[in-house]
Scaffold this motif. Sequence first.
Motif, PDB file in Angstrom:
ATOM      1  N   GLU A 423       0.821  -1.203   0.000  1.00 26.47           N
ATOM      2  CA  GLU A 423       0.000   0.000   0.000  1.00 26.47           C
ATOM      3  C   GLU A 423       0.862   1.263   0.000  1.00 26.47           C
ATOM      4  O   GLU A 423       0.349   2.371   0.154  1.00 26.47           O
ATOM      5  CB  GLU A 423      -0.922   0.006   1.224  1.00 26.47           C
ATOM      6  CG  GLU A 423      -1.974  -1.092   1.214  1.00 26.47           C
ATOM      7  CD  GLU A 423      -2.928  -0.967   0.030  1.00 26.47           C
ATOM      8  OE1 GLU A 423      -3.244   0.175  -0.345  1.00 26.47           O
ATOM      9  OE2 GLU A 423      -3.320  -2.000  -0.534  1.00 26.47           O
ATOM     10  N   ARG A 428       2.748   1.744  -5.195  1.00 26.02           N
ATOM     11  CA  ARG A 428       1.493   1.698  -5.973  1.00 26.02           C
ATOM     12  C   ARG A 428       1.657   2.433  -7.300  1.00 26.02           C
ATOM     13  O   ARG A 428       1.227   1.945  -8.353  1.00 26.02           O
ATOM     14  CB  ARG A 428       0.344   2.325  -5.178  1.00 26.02           C
ATOM     15  CG  ARG A 428      -0.187   1.485  -4.052  1.00 26.02           C
ATOM     16  CD  ARG A 428      -1.628   1.872  -3.698  1.00 26.02           C
ATOM     17  NE  ARG A 428      -1.776   3.303  -3.517  1.00 26.02           N
ATOM     18  CZ  ARG A 428      -1.673   3.930  -2.351  1.00 26.02           C
ATOM     19  NH1 ARG A 428      -1.416   3.227  -1.260  1.00 26.02           N
ATOM     20  NH2 ARG A 428      -1.829   5.234  -2.266  1.00 26.02           N
ATOM     21  N   GLU A 432       1.393   0.569 -10.943  1.00 26.59           N
ATOM     22  CA  GLU A 432       0.423   0.958 -11.973  1.00 26.59           C
ATOM     23  C   GLU A 432       1.123   1.396 -13.252  1.00 26.59           C
ATOM     24  O   GLU A 432       0.668   1.086 -14.362  1.00 26.59           O
ATOM     25  CB  GLU A 432      -0.476   2.070 -11.431  1.00 26.59           C
ATOM     26  CG  GLU A 432      -1.374   1.606 -10.290  1.00 26.59           C
ATOM     27  CD  GLU A 432      -2.001   2.765  -9.524  1.00 26.59           C
ATOM     28  OE1 GLU A 432      -1.750   3.930  -9.934  1.00 26.59           O
ATOM     29  OE2 GLU A 432      -2.697   2.511  -8.532  1.00 26.59           O
TER      30      GLU A 432
END
Length: 493
Positions: A423, A428, A432
């Motif tokens: 997290e 992250r 992505e």
Amino acid sequence: MAELPGGEASPRDPQAYARLLKDVHDAVLSGVPAPRSPRSIVSASWNRSLAAHVDPDTGVAPLVYDSGEVSGLRDEHPLAPVLPILRQTLVSIADDAEHMMIVTDAAGHILWREGAAGVLRRADGVMLAEGTRWSEDVIGTNAMGTTLATGEPVQIYSAEHLVRTYHGWTCAAAPVRDPETGTLLGSIDVSGPLRTVHPAMLALVTAAAQLAEGQLRARIAMRDERLRVANMTHLEALRGTPGALLSAKGRVLAAESCGDLPATVDVRPSGGAITLPDGRLGTVEPLREGYLLRLRNRGPSRRPRLALEFLTDGPPSTTVDGREVPFTLRHAEILTLLALHPGGLSAERLALLLYGESGNPVTVRAEIHRLRTQLGSDIVQTRPYRLSAEVDADFLRVRAALKRGDVAGAANAFRGPLLAESESPAIREERESVTASVRRVALGSGDAAALWSYWETPCGADDVEIVDALCRVLPDGDPRRAVAFTHRGRLNR
């Protein structure tokens, strides 16, 4: 529910603000809805303090050292030399404002306390005295303990103190660090009655802490020069062979024929063999003060190989020279960020990348210490934090393939999302970005092998656009075509 103003507490109506804080304190500790939320730094401190079983109703600062012991601690403490500048900066102002200056050690023990006589007498009544300990784990939220816990300047106002005894007080504190090592030395605090609070107090103690660190830095520079002059004969005796003079804490003071050296060399008190980050071998010899580093005249040795396989929907893997190393998700996140930033990261920058705006450099330093214990100090270097091994990471291979336009290489190296359970904001974002980039080039290429490789990952299994592209490009007779059409039918249904 809105949060009370962050940063420094500076209410226009101190008494009304104190009443509001008391209502918030009572509501939060009773588990009922509060009129406002406490500041995030206060809320986090309350949670730490309550977890340490501090009683808000009966908590009291323990007396740890008597006056004789305090005197001995003062004589040996690194902040003793800066007391004159702290007195000059703070005590007269504290007197005028009916406050007092307090200096603690890194554990929160009050070593010095000076200020207005009336305030000192009042402080005695609540154990705000020399020899007592004010860390969060024993007396709860307070400026000294909280600044030592977070490593940041903080002001604690009235009922922001966890223990009700101190709701009539306000205090502001800032940490002081050793300029040479970054180690926390203690805190500087100004405390006083609630009615005499001044909004500039936090800025004042922060400036005083910076002045103290500046004076410590100047003293270190003078000591280094004296040490360099005194030990120069040892370096000259090497007669041109590679070597360096080091301070007692391993900082390089002078060097001869060494090429690039790190600013600080990790040394043991007894000296002995050492390996530099670039693989060069040497020997550290203790001197009367500091050390002499002798480097061997040989080529650099092979650096350890650190392999990171983090692009997977299953358990990630870390190996050092082929040996599997157990690790936590947090350590995997740190290794990922250090691999992505080969130039190194400061504790503050690493904390921001790992945790976002709530990141605490103190937490990062503790994690790095554990990681260095796990992998070895020859792999994870400090100041700044960086990797000195030969890094083979699947996410770096994907990045490199994308950069050179190698669609097949990127698709083959991409086996799943980067640290799928992380997290961390920076992880992250990287996860992505890598996933979207591989998907985009696979679709744009029209290459059946690249599309199939992406489809086989958890990211592409149910991606309708990827499956449609496979159905278009796979030729008749290719057994994968029937699989793709069957899967597309399931997705359509």
